[in-house]
Design an enzyme around this catalytic site. Structure first.
Site, PDB file in Angstrom:
ATOM      1  N   CYS A 158     -13.623  -8.554   1.488  1.00  7.87           N
ATOM      2  CA  CYS A 158     -12.782  -7.360   1.565  1.00  7.87           C
ATOM      3  C   CYS A 158     -12.277  -7.133   0.149  1.00  7.87           C
ATOM      4  O   CYS A 158     -11.530  -7.956  -0.385  1.00  7.87           O
ATOM      5  CB  CYS A 158     -11.623  -7.605   2.538  1.00  7.87           C
ATOM      6  SG  CYS A 158     -10.428  -6.242   2.608  1.00  7.87           S
ATOM      7  N   CYS A 207       5.929 -14.548  -6.861  1.00 10.83           N
ATOM      8  CA  CYS A 207       4.561 -14.780  -7.337  1.00 10.83           C
ATOM      9  C   CYS A 207       4.513 -14.846  -8.864  1.00 10.83           C
ATOM     10  O   CYS A 207       5.103 -14.014  -9.545  1.00 10.83           O
ATOM     11  CB  CYS A 207       3.639 -13.659  -6.831  1.00 10.83           C
ATOM     12  SG  CYS A 207       1.925 -13.886  -7.322  1.00 10.83           S
TER      13      CYS A 207
HETATM   14  N1  SAM Z   1      -1.525 -12.401  -4.041  1.00  8.06           N
HETATM   15  C1  SAM Z   1      -2.777 -12.037  -3.522  1.00  8.06           C
HETATM   16  C2  SAM Z   1      -3.581 -11.161  -4.446  1.00  8.06           C
HETATM   17  O1  SAM Z   1      -3.018 -10.435  -5.221  1.00  8.06           O
HETATM   18  O2  SAM Z   1      -4.791 -11.198  -4.347  1.00  8.06           O
HETATM   19  C3  SAM Z   1      -2.694 -11.371  -2.173  1.00  8.06           C
HETATM   20  C4  SAM Z   1      -1.596 -10.404  -1.838  1.00  8.06           C
HETATM   21  S1  SAM Z   1      -1.606  -8.858  -2.714  1.00  8.06           S
HETATM   22  C5  SAM Z   1      -0.110  -8.140  -2.175  1.00  8.06           C
HETATM   23  C6  SAM Z   1      -2.921  -7.935  -1.947  1.00  8.06           C
HETATM   24  C7  SAM Z   1      -3.262  -6.594  -2.540  1.00  8.06           C
HETATM   25  O3  SAM Z   1      -2.293  -5.629  -2.136  1.00  8.06           O
HETATM   26  C8  SAM Z   1      -3.274  -6.481  -4.053  1.00  8.06           C
HETATM   27  O4  SAM Z   1      -4.477  -6.932  -4.588  1.00  8.06           O
HETATM   28  C9  SAM Z   1      -3.099  -4.994  -4.279  1.00  8.06           C
HETATM   29  O5  SAM Z   1      -4.350  -4.365  -4.399  1.00  8.06           O
HETATM   30  C10 SAM Z   1      -2.363  -4.530  -3.024  1.00  8.06           C
HETATM   31  N2  SAM Z   1      -0.982  -4.116  -3.325  1.00  8.06           N
HETATM   32  C11 SAM Z   1       0.042  -4.923  -3.686  1.00  8.06           C
HETATM   33  N3  SAM Z   1       1.166  -4.213  -3.884  1.00  8.06           N
HETATM   34  C12 SAM Z   1       0.855  -2.922  -3.656  1.00  8.06           C
HETATM   35  C13 SAM Z   1       1.603  -1.706  -3.689  1.00  8.06           C
HETATM   36  N4  SAM Z   1       2.879  -1.678  -4.043  1.00  8.06           N
HETATM   37  N5  SAM Z   1       0.975  -0.565  -3.370  1.00  8.06           N
HETATM   38  C14 SAM Z   1      -0.337  -0.584  -3.028  1.00  8.06           C
HETATM   39  N6  SAM Z   1      -1.090  -1.692  -2.973  1.00  8.06           N
HETATM   40  C15 SAM Z   1      -0.508  -2.859  -3.290  1.00  8.06           C
HETATM   41 FE1  SF4 Z   2       1.141 -11.804  -6.790  1.00  5.41          FE
HETATM   42 FE2  SF4 Z   2      -0.710 -10.608  -5.344  1.00  5.41          FE
HETATM   43 FE3  SF4 Z   2       1.586  -9.335  -5.991  1.00  5.41          FE
HETATM   44 FE4  SF4 Z   2      -0.208  -9.804  -7.869  1.00  5.41          FE
HETATM   45  S1  SF4 Z   2      -0.498  -8.499  -6.063  1.00  5.41           S
HETATM   46  S2  SF4 Z   2       2.008 -10.161  -8.036  1.00  5.41           S
HETATM   47  S3  SF4 Z   2      -1.047 -11.746  -7.229  1.00  5.41           S
HETATM   48  S4  SF4 Z   2       1.366 -11.090  -4.675  1.00  5.41           S
END
Ligand code: SAM
Ligand code: SF4
Ligand code: DTB
Length: 330
Positions: A194, A59
């Site tokens: 959400c 990403c």
């Molecule tokens: N890329 C898109 C975005 O960021 O909106 C969607 C996927 S992203 C993984 C979805 C959400 O997962 C993020 O906004 C964040 O709040 C949560 N997230 C990501 N990595 C995380 C982690 N290591 N621990 C807790 N929450 C996490």
């Molecule tokens: Fe990409 Fe979503 Fe991870 Fe941020 S939380 S690095 S936008 S996948």
């Protein structure tokens, strides 16, 4: 939803109101949150959701908590968008395992129009299995939001992650205003929002106050509020952050429940590192959804058998009437 006797939802909360709730004696906070919860939702019912990473890694955003950012060396292999039939098969086994909701996540900054036909087909496939659908794909334009809504997508997940003040410590490749523009497109297209955040990224109590204040002053409130406890990933800038204590996590859930009485409050990421007592308290103060299955997107989640035991011990049942079964997943 029941909610006959609950106060009307408010979007005029001040930060002082929110800080005051956090500061309540624990018993008073828990009592108030559980009272609101029972006014709006059936007691002892928790929605089971399954999560699937439909496009993993690589990403371009630099979210300091995320294993999937191309900016950090996390050892995660990137993959292409999954095939629609493979997504359908995962949705079917999620349903067979008792899930009511299916959430698909992609490691994208934004959606490319060339991927829309596949995304639309995925939404249709998930809906055909009788599941509530959610996607989280990064930023959306208004026409893209409309196309997903027309396909039947129920919810779009797009988190604000933290307080306005701490936001720049977490990610610099996008702004909070970018997030709000996508959330507006989602609402405009008629989908439910959400939107939540993460605790345990080195933020202070004032940032947890600021995060919930930002969520609860949206009008209408996000219909779904995921509260993630950071899943620390080696190689990410926030991967060595001090976790929040169990009681502070429970307070965060309780305050979210009081501020947004009709929203589904989810214990999202982080249950793998949480005690059963912490989860029990979180349910007691109003959390009413979890992710089940042994994987979130790229990180771990409690084994189904452990969650089944916890539900049995606490007398919880899965919402929607389905038994919390052993998944048919290979
Ligand atoms: N890329 C898109 C975005 O960021 O909106 C969607 C996927 S992203 C993984 C979805 C959400 O997962 C993020 O906004 C964040 O709040 C949560 N997230 C990501 N990595 C995380 C982690 N290591 N621990 C807790 N929450 C996490
Ligand atoms: Fe990409 Fe979503 Fe991870 Fe941020 S939380 S690095 S936008 S996948
Ligand atoms: C959300 O707020 N939490 C879920 C969902 N939305 C997509 C994602 C949690 C991801 C946890 C880290 C991982 O597994 O990569």
């Amino acid at each position: 939803m029941i909610c006959d006797h609950a106060p009307a939802p408010r979007s005029d909360w001040t930060r002082e109101d929110v800080a005051g709730l956090f500061d309540l004696p624990f018993g008073d906070l828990a009592f108030r949150a559980q009272t609101v919860h029972r006014q709006c939702f059936p007691a002892n019912e928790v929605q089971l959701s399954e999560l699937l990473s439909i496009k993993t890694g690589g990403c371009p955003e630099n979210c300091g908590y995320c294993s999937q950012s191309a900016h950090f060396e996390t050892g995660l292999a990137a993959s292409k968008l999954m095939d629609v039939d493979a997504v359908r098969a995962r949705a079917r086994s999620a349903k067979a395992g008792g899930a009511q909701r299916f959430c698909m996540g992609a490691a994208w900054r934004d959606v490319k129009d060339r991927d829309l036909p596949d995304l639309v087909a995925m939404v249709r496939a998930v809906k055909a299995e009788g599941l509530e659908s959610c996607m989280t794909l990064g930023m959306l334009t208004e026409p893209q939001a409309r196309a997903l809504a027309d396909a039947g997508l129920d919810f779009y997940n797009h988190n604000i992650d933290t307080s306005p003040e701490y936001y720049g410590e977490v990610v610099t490749t996008r702004t909070l205003d970018d997030r709000f523009a996508t959330l507006a497109a989602v609402r405009e297209a008629g989908m439910a929002v959400c939107c939540g955040g993460i605790v345990g990224m080195g933020e202070g109590r004032e940032d947890r106050v600021g995060m919930l204040w930002l969520l609860a002053t949206q009008s209408p409130h996000p219909q779904s509020v995921p509260i993630n406890a950071l899943m620390p990933t080696t190689g990410t800038p926030l991967g060595t952050s001090e976790p929040v204590g169990a009681l502070e996590f429970v307070r965060t859930i309780a305050v979210a429940r009081i501020l947004m009485p009709r929203s589904v409050v989810r214990i999202a990421a982080g249950r793998e590192n949480m005690s059963e007592e912490c989860q029990a308290l979180a349910f007691l103060v109003g959390a009413n959804s979890i992710f089940v299955g042994d994987r979130l997107l790229t990180t771990g989640n409690p084994a189904r058998a452990r969650d089944q035991r916890l539900f049995a011990e606490l007398g919880l049942r899965a919402s929607g009437g389905a038994p919390f079964a052993t998944s048919a997943r290979p």
